[in-house]
Write a protein that holds these residues in place. Structure first.
Motif, PDB file in Angstrom:
ATOM      1  N   ALA A   1      -9.785  -2.651   6.489  1.00  0.00           N
ATOM      2  CA  ALA A   1      -9.288  -1.807   7.381  1.00  0.00           C
ATOM      3  C   ALA A   1     -10.082  -1.889   8.698  1.00  0.00           C
ATOM      4  CB  ALA A   1      -9.338  -0.177   7.187  1.00  0.00           C
TER       5      ALA A   1
ATOM      6  N   SER B   1     -14.030  -6.372   7.415  1.00  0.00           N
ATOM      7  CA  SER B   1     -13.480  -5.288   8.044  1.00  0.00           C
ATOM      8  C   SER B   1     -14.686  -4.302   8.939  1.00  0.00           C
ATOM      9  CB  SER B   1     -12.925  -4.381   7.337  1.00  0.00           C
ATOM     10  OG  SER B   1     -11.347  -4.916   6.580  1.00  0.00           O
TER      11      SER B   1
ATOM     12  N   ARG C   1      -4.729  -4.658   5.725  1.00  0.00           N
ATOM     13  CA  ARG C   1      -4.755  -3.421   4.746  1.00  0.00           C
ATOM     14  C   ARG C   1      -4.081  -3.691   3.330  1.00  0.00           C
ATOM     15  NH1 ARG C   1      -2.929  -0.060   9.973  1.00  0.00           N
ATOM     16  NH2 ARG C   1      -5.058   0.668  10.619  1.00  0.00           N
ATOM     17  N   ARG C   2      -3.133  -4.818   3.487  1.00  0.00           N
ATOM     18  CA  ARG C   2      -2.328  -5.294   2.279  1.00  0.00           C
ATOM     19  C   ARG C   2      -3.475  -5.899   1.486  1.00  0.00           C
ATOM     20  NH1 ARG C   2       1.977  -6.514   5.560  1.00  0.00           N
ATOM     21  NH2 ARG C   2       1.243  -8.859   5.606  1.00  0.00           N
TER      22      ARG C   2
ATOM     23  N   LEU D   1      -3.026  -6.010  11.461  1.00  0.00           N
ATOM     24  CA  LEU D   1      -3.730  -4.934  10.692  1.00  0.00           C
ATOM     25  C   LEU D   1      -3.087  -4.452   9.536  1.00  0.00           C
ATOM     26  CD1 LEU D   1      -4.202  -2.276  13.742  1.00  0.00           C
ATOM     27  CD2 LEU D   1      -6.089  -3.333  12.433  1.00  0.00           C
ATOM     28  N   ALA D   2      -1.756  -4.615   9.521  1.00  0.00           N
ATOM     29  CA  ALA D   2      -0.914  -4.275   8.173  1.00  0.00           C
ATOM     30  C   ALA D   2      -1.403  -5.463   7.052  1.00  0.00           C
ATOM     31  CB  ALA D   2       0.339  -4.294   8.549  1.00  0.00           C
TER      32      ALA D   2
ATOM     33  N   ALA E   1     -10.003  -9.046   6.178  1.00  0.00           N
ATOM     34  CA  ALA E   1     -10.118  -7.890   5.438  1.00  0.00           C
ATOM     35  C   ALA E   1     -11.212  -7.665   4.585  1.00  0.00           C
ATOM     36  CB  ALA E   1      -8.877  -8.090   4.368  1.00  0.00           C
TER      37      ALA E   1
END
Length: 257
Positions: free
Chosen positions: A160, A134, A155-156, A151-152, A131
């Motif tokens: 991105a 990115s 993002r958390r 990916l999730a 993260a």
């Protein structure tokens, strides 16, 4: 073409150092793929993108390793998931040094990393790690579910990273360009994807075709082909319009291209 920051400032064509770089001389010394030495050699040769893979150790550390087990690379039959970080560091000490995902990202700040998430257990921790990096990471996996999970997690954690399509997306794109060649359908299939990283063909099925390249480029998606080690094959594919080559001989490819 691709607009994600991962691609900003990269030379064209993209040369991706497959699992780093292990020359014949390094191999004779016992150096293996995905090691710190292999990443160092790729960086020294001028490779801007290091292609690697990740698994999770038994004590929860994301390490750069391709296979599920240690057998092919080290002769040890155990699974990566059954080995602790300390054990793996000892095993890799004479083989170029173990690279964890976090150490690689910290230790090679000028390099971009193409990370293939090989194990479901590695998806969440790998996503959380990348993260903060990115703009230098492209996440992928054969499993689109595993890729999306990583990916999730990124993002958390506020990131991105770029991403490359998995097998199910690639299959849908092939159908969209052959069975029902509609640009709108291809755009829908490739939504949220920054790159296609594919073999030229799988068995009798040709994946890299002019139609696929056109559809990807129309959607702002790059096409990278793996694993190509012959210079003439690289030139032929680049002549077709592909954007990148994943290769075991990044030093030779960079010199030739």
């Amino acid at each position: 073409m691709a607009s994600h920051p991962f691609f900003t400032g990269l030379s064209s064509p993209r040369i991706l150092a497959h699992r780093g770089l292990v020359t014949d001389e390094m191999r004779e010394e016992g150096i293996v793929e995905n090691s710190v030495a292999a990443i160092t050699a790729a960086h020294a040769a001028g490779a801007q993108i290091i292609e690697s893979d990740c698994h999770l150790t038994s004590d929860g550390v994301v390490v750069l390793f391709h296979d599920d087990t240690l057998e092919r690379v080290t002769g040890d039959p155990r699974a990566i998931a059954d080995v602790t970080l300390a054990e793996l560091e000892r095993i890799m000490a004479t083989r170029g040094g173990l690279a964890t995902l976090a150490q690689a990202l910290d230790g090679f700040p000028e390099s971009r990393f193409n990370i293939d998430v090989k194990a479901a257990a590695a998806a969440d921790p790998a996503g959380a790690i990348v993260a903060d990096y990115s703009d230098r990471v492209l996440l992928t996996s054969f499993s689109d579910a595993r890729r999306r999970r990583a990916l999730a997690a990124a993002r958390r954690a506020g990131g991105a990273p770029a991403t490359s399509a998995g097998a199910s997306v690639i299959l849908r794109l092939l159908l969209a360009t052959r069975v029902l060649p509609l640009p709108a359908l291809a755009r829908r299939v490739l939504r949220g994807v920054d790159a296609l990283q594919v073999p030229e063909k799988r068995g009798p099925i040709r994946i890299v075709t002019p139609a696929v390249i056109r559809a990807a480029h129309a959607c702002g998606v790059e096409v990278h082909v793996w694993t190509i080690n012959e210079l003439e094959e690289m030139r032929r594919l680049l002549g077709m319009g592909v954007d990148g080559i994943v290769t075991d001989v990044a030093d030779q490819a960079l010199h030739a291209m």
